[in-house]
Design an enzyme around this catalytic site. Structure first.
Site, PDB file in Angstrom:
ATOM      1  N   ARG A  13      26.944  21.002  27.709  1.00 61.09           N
ATOM      2  CA  ARG A  13      27.574  22.129  27.014  1.00 61.09           C
ATOM      3  C   ARG A  13      26.684  23.375  27.043  1.00 61.09           C
ATOM      4  O   ARG A  13      27.115  24.466  27.440  1.00 61.09           O
ATOM      5  CB  ARG A  13      27.879  21.727  25.563  1.00 61.09           C
ATOM      6  N   ILE A  14      25.420  23.227  26.624  1.00 59.50           N
ATOM      7  CA  ILE A  14      24.551  24.408  26.519  1.00 59.50           C
ATOM      8  C   ILE A  14      24.108  24.875  27.906  1.00 59.50           C
ATOM      9  O   ILE A  14      24.103  26.081  28.190  1.00 59.50           O
ATOM     10  CB  ILE A  14      23.342  24.108  25.597  1.00 59.50           C
ATOM     11  N   ARG A  26      14.192  20.230  23.510  1.00 56.01           N
ATOM     12  CA  ARG A  26      13.314  19.493  22.611  1.00 56.01           C
ATOM     13  C   ARG A  26      11.894  19.530  23.179  1.00 56.01           C
ATOM     14  O   ARG A  26      11.702  19.400  24.394  1.00 56.01           O
ATOM     15  CB  ARG A  26      13.749  18.027  22.463  1.00 56.01           C
ATOM     16  N   GLU A  36       6.081  19.409  16.390  1.00 55.43           N
ATOM     17  CA  GLU A  36       6.387  20.498  15.448  1.00 55.43           C
ATOM     18  C   GLU A  36       6.007  20.104  14.027  1.00 55.43           C
ATOM     19  O   GLU A  36       6.228  18.951  13.646  1.00 55.43           O
ATOM     20  CB  GLU A  36       7.893  20.800  15.516  1.00 55.43           C
ATOM     21  N   HIS A  71      11.585  26.925  16.531  1.00 55.07           N
ATOM     22  CA  HIS A  71      12.789  26.077  16.611  1.00 55.07           C
ATOM     23  C   HIS A  71      13.981  26.731  15.897  1.00 55.07           C
ATOM     24  O   HIS A  71      14.520  26.181  14.924  1.00 55.07           O
ATOM     25  CB  HIS A  71      12.508  24.679  16.030  1.00 55.07           C
ATOM     26  N   ALA A 106      16.751  28.188  17.826  1.00 51.50           N
ATOM     27  CA  ALA A 106      17.764  28.557  18.828  1.00 51.50           C
ATOM     28  C   ALA A 106      19.192  28.531  18.272  1.00 51.50           C
ATOM     29  O   ALA A 106      20.038  29.311  18.692  1.00 51.50           O
ATOM     30  CB  ALA A 106      17.653  27.666  20.056  1.00 51.50           C
TER      31      ALA A 106
HETATM   32  P1  NAP Z   1      25.001  17.763  26.296  1.00 49.55           P
HETATM   33  O1  NAP Z   1      26.294  18.462  26.451  1.00 49.55           O
HETATM   34  O2  NAP Z   1      24.991  16.282  26.061  1.00 49.55           O
HETATM   35  O3  NAP Z   1      24.097  18.117  27.572  1.00 49.55           O
HETATM   36  C1  NAP Z   1      22.947  17.422  27.957  1.00 49.55           C
HETATM   37  C2  NAP Z   1      23.044  17.188  29.453  1.00 49.55           C
HETATM   38  O4  NAP Z   1      21.802  16.663  29.922  1.00 49.55           O
HETATM   39  C3  NAP Z   1      24.139  16.170  29.811  1.00 49.55           C
HETATM   40  O5  NAP Z   1      24.948  16.683  30.845  1.00 49.55           O
HETATM   41  C4  NAP Z   1      23.332  14.966  30.281  1.00 49.55           C
HETATM   42  O6  NAP Z   1      23.995  14.187  31.229  1.00 49.55           O
HETATM   43  C5  NAP Z   1      22.123  15.643  30.882  1.00 49.55           C
HETATM   44  N1  NAP Z   1      21.003  14.733  31.107  1.00 49.55           N
HETATM   45  C6  NAP Z   1      20.648  13.646  30.385  1.00 49.55           C
HETATM   46  N2  NAP Z   1      19.545  13.080  30.929  1.00 49.55           N
HETATM   47  C7  NAP Z   1      19.222  13.824  32.009  1.00 49.55           C
HETATM   48  C8  NAP Z   1      18.189  13.750  32.972  1.00 49.55           C
HETATM   49  N3  NAP Z   1      17.272  12.775  32.937  1.00 49.55           N
HETATM   50  N4  NAP Z   1      18.158  14.682  33.953  1.00 49.55           N
HETATM   51  C9  NAP Z   1      19.093  15.662  34.023  1.00 49.55           C
HETATM   52  N5  NAP Z   1      20.098  15.781  33.120  1.00 49.55           N
HETATM   53  C10 NAP Z   1      20.155  14.879  32.120  1.00 49.55           C
HETATM   54  O7  NAP Z   1      24.165  18.382  25.090  1.00 49.55           O
HETATM   55  P2  NAP Z   1      24.115  19.911  24.625  1.00 49.55           P
HETATM   56  O8  NAP Z   1      25.069  20.122  23.524  1.00 49.55           O
HETATM   57  O9  NAP Z   1      24.156  20.780  25.828  1.00 49.55           O
HETATM   58  O10 NAP Z   1      22.640  19.930  23.987  1.00 49.55           O
HETATM   59  C11 NAP Z   1      21.505  19.660  24.795  1.00 49.55           C
HETATM   60  C12 NAP Z   1      20.264  19.504  23.942  1.00 49.55           C
HETATM   61  O11 NAP Z   1      19.854  20.775  23.459  1.00 49.55           O
HETATM   62  C13 NAP Z   1      20.455  18.663  22.678  1.00 49.55           C
HETATM   63  O12 NAP Z   1      20.332  17.278  22.931  1.00 49.55           O
HETATM   64  C14 NAP Z   1      19.368  19.180  21.762  1.00 49.55           C
HETATM   65  O13 NAP Z   1      18.244  18.365  21.838  1.00 49.55           O
HETATM   66  C15 NAP Z   1      19.043  20.567  22.318  1.00 49.55           C
HETATM   67  N6  NAP Z   1      19.341  21.632  21.345  1.00 49.55           N
HETATM   68  C16 NAP Z   1      18.308  22.351  20.831  1.00 49.55           C
HETATM   69  C17 NAP Z   1      18.556  23.360  19.928  1.00 49.55           C
HETATM   70  C18 NAP Z   1      17.449  24.174  19.332  1.00 49.55           C
HETATM   71  O14 NAP Z   1      17.561  24.611  18.196  1.00 49.55           O
HETATM   72  N7  NAP Z   1      16.383  24.438  20.052  1.00 49.55           N
HETATM   73  C19 NAP Z   1      19.865  23.657  19.540  1.00 49.55           C
HETATM   74  C20 NAP Z   1      20.901  22.909  20.098  1.00 49.55           C
HETATM   75  C21 NAP Z   1      20.620  21.896  21.006  1.00 49.55           C
HETATM   76  P3  NAP Z   1      24.770  12.828  30.730  1.00 49.55           P
HETATM   77  O15 NAP Z   1      25.819  13.292  29.775  1.00 49.55           O
HETATM   78  O16 NAP Z   1      25.287  12.254  31.986  1.00 49.55           O
HETATM   79  O17 NAP Z   1      23.730  11.985  30.071  1.00 49.55           O
END
Ligand code: NAP
Length: 318
Positions: A155-156, A237, A266, A284, A286
């Site tokens: 998603r992001i 993360r 953190e 942290h 975002a």
């Molecule tokens: P998401 O939609 O699940 O996207 C994560 C992507 O990473 C998925 O497409 C996943 O594929 C892929 N992935 C997993 N393992 C991988 C690997 N080894 N190599 C390459 N790609 C891999 O999650 P999202 O909503 O975008 O969020 C992503 C992350 O951002 C969250 O888990 C969170 O930790 C972080 N985040 C941080 C903040 C902040 O405040 N800094 C805010 C929001 C989110 P699969 O689905 O096939 O596993």
């Protein structure tokens, strides 16, 4: 039976107003997270826990008798032992989607700030050292028309790619699964392996979840495989990047700069990063916009209430 919920740390007040009167709320209104002992003690007798990423929800916490749902106020859920929850029949939920665009905005803020040295420029402008316009002051790197590499095209990651269209960038991405052709077409994104992405990208932005597989995904080898002019952005993360290796990479200029919202331990930051001017850091934040905090809080409360009501949650962790 009357239900009780522990809210481990303050939520947006708007979200509390949707909790019906017959649900008892135990709210930690303090800035500090509950200690482990407090968390375990206050969770006793509760069916729901609404928690933050600073709460470690392991098997001992999940063993609380009668606990039905753990509702994390975050999309990432690496603070929760999801396997243990499944074994114990406790539903785990998170807050995807509502924070996607806000987090993507901030990844871009870090990218732009690191590329164009915005924080250094701000410090200099305030310092009193600025005496006259200067031709060679604070030269940075162009962003437009460069190559953006996105690791984790969920998603992001995709929302970050969408913004790159406006900058006329070439977008490479890497993920465990290749996206559908229509997604690649819409976002003008090309699937490559991780090494190719690191080798070719001018900007590398990380958007994978934290798991055993992604811990130190960006290690010394990965950093040495990047361009010397590259900028690394991490708004995912902290432990996805080997922070000690990154500190060396930035001080010895294996790469040019970094923008970091997250850190391995953190709120501690690796001491090697602190004196460096080629890293922009944030505590942290975002997803920390006013609207998104309300949306995250509301979704977390709705998830919790749904499970307590015997219904399916809106966004379960599967
Ligand atoms: P998401 O939609 O699940 O996207 C994560 C992507 O990473 C998925 O497409 C996943 O594929 C892929 N992935 C997993 N393992 C991988 C690997 N080894 N190599 C390459 N790609 C891999 O999650 P999202 O909503 O975008 O969020 C992503 C992350 O951002 C969250 O888990 C969170 O930790 C972080 N985040 C941080 C903040 C902040 O405040 N800094 C805010 C929001 C989110 P699969 O689905 O096939 O596993």
């Amino acid at each position: 039976m009357a239900k009780s919920v522990l809210i481990s740390r303050g939520l947006s007040p708007e979200a509390l107003t949707i909790i019906p009167r017959d649900v008892t709320v135990d709210l930690n209104g303090h800035e500090q997270p509950l200690s482990r002992q407090e968390l375990l003690a206050r969770l006793r007798g509760k069916q729901g826990l609404i928690c933050q990423i600073t709460d470690t929800v392991d098997d001992e916490v999940l063993a609380t008798p009668g606990l039905q749902v753990v509702s994390n106020v975050a999309v990432g859920y690496n603070n929760i032992d999801v396997d243990a929850a499944r074994r114990r029949g406790v539903v785990v939920t998170n807050t995807p989607d509502v924070l996607t665009e806000t987090t993507a905005d901030f990844a871009w803020a870090l990218l732009m700030a690191a590329a164009r040295r915005v924080v250094e420029a701000d410090r200099y402008a305030r310092s009193g050292e600025w005496k006259a316009w200067q031709w060679d002051l604070l030269w940075g790197a162009d962003v437009h028309a460069k190559t953006l590499g996105i690791v984790g095209f969920g998603r992001i990651g995709r929302a970050v790619a969408r913004r790159a269209l406006g900058f006329g960038m070439r977008v490479l991405y890497h993920d465990t699964v290749r996206s559908a052709p229509e997604v690649e077409r819409e976002l003008k994104a090309t699937y490559v392996d991780k090494d190719t992405l690191l080798r070719e990208a001018d900007f590398v932005s990380l958007h994978v979840l934290l798991s055993a597989e992604t811990r130190h995904l960006i290690d010394e080898r990965a950093l040495r495989g990047m361009k010397r002019t590259a900028v690394l952005v991490n708004a995912a993360r902290g432990p996805i990047v080997d922070e000690a290796a990154l500190a060396r990479a930035l001080s010895e200029r294996w790469i040019a700069a970094a923008g970091l919202d997250v850190f391995e331990e953190e709120p501690k930051i690796h001491p090697g990063l602190l004196p460096l001017t080629n890293v922009v850091m944030a505590p942290h934040i975002a997803s920390a916009s006013l609207d998104t905090r309300v949306a995250m809080s509301t979704l977390a409360v709705k998830n919790c209430l749904a499970v307590l009501d015997g219904k399916a949650p809106l966004t379960p962790v599967t």
